[in-house]
Design an enzyme around this catalytic site. Sequence first.
Site, PDB file in Angstrom:
ATOM      1  CB  THR A  14      61.471  41.325 -80.766  1.00  9.32           C
ATOM      2  OG1 THR A  14      62.339  41.335 -81.906  1.00  9.32           O
ATOM      3  CG2 THR A  14      60.527  42.509 -80.855  1.00  9.32           C
ATOM      4  CG  ASP A  72      68.491  42.840 -82.583  1.00  8.07           C
ATOM      5  OD1 ASP A  72      68.379  41.808 -83.278  1.00  8.07           O
ATOM      6  OD2 ASP A  72      67.869  43.876 -82.818  1.00  8.07           O
ATOM      7  CB  SER A  74      69.973  40.973 -86.262  1.00 10.84           C
ATOM      8  OG  SER A  74      70.121  42.158 -85.508  1.00 10.84           O
ATOM      9  CB  THR A 104      62.614  34.782 -85.209  1.00 15.40           C
ATOM     10  OG1 THR A 104      62.843  36.136 -85.617  1.00 15.40           O
ATOM     11  CG2 THR A 104      61.318  34.691 -84.438  1.00 15.40           C
TER      12      THR A 104
END
Length: 110
Positions: A14, A72, A74, A104
């Site tokens: 992010t 990203d 994810s 994260t």
Amino acid sequence: VPVKRVLVLYIGGTIGMKQTALGWVPCKGLLSYLLLGNSKFHAEGFPAGTMPVSQWGKRVVWVLKERDVLLDSSDMDHTDCQWVAEEIRDNYEGYDGFVLIQGTDTLTYT
């Protein structure tokens, strides 16, 4: 003034994304732009990546290397750690330290 060299490896996440019509997406060059515009990470009048002298009388010079395709977090998995390992191995002798910037969702892998 003693100088330490740090290689910053940026995988994605992010911190280097911008909002688009398709949502938030990783943006090459954005993190470097943000760091160079912050006086804590770039001393005015010095070459790019040269930080101000610290309270301990030392200076850090950082080099930011982005992954070819920013992800990203994810979208990442344990296989993406190979890039990190190879970059550290290939640059180990040229730097005093390494910083890894990632999302994260991937912290458990690295």
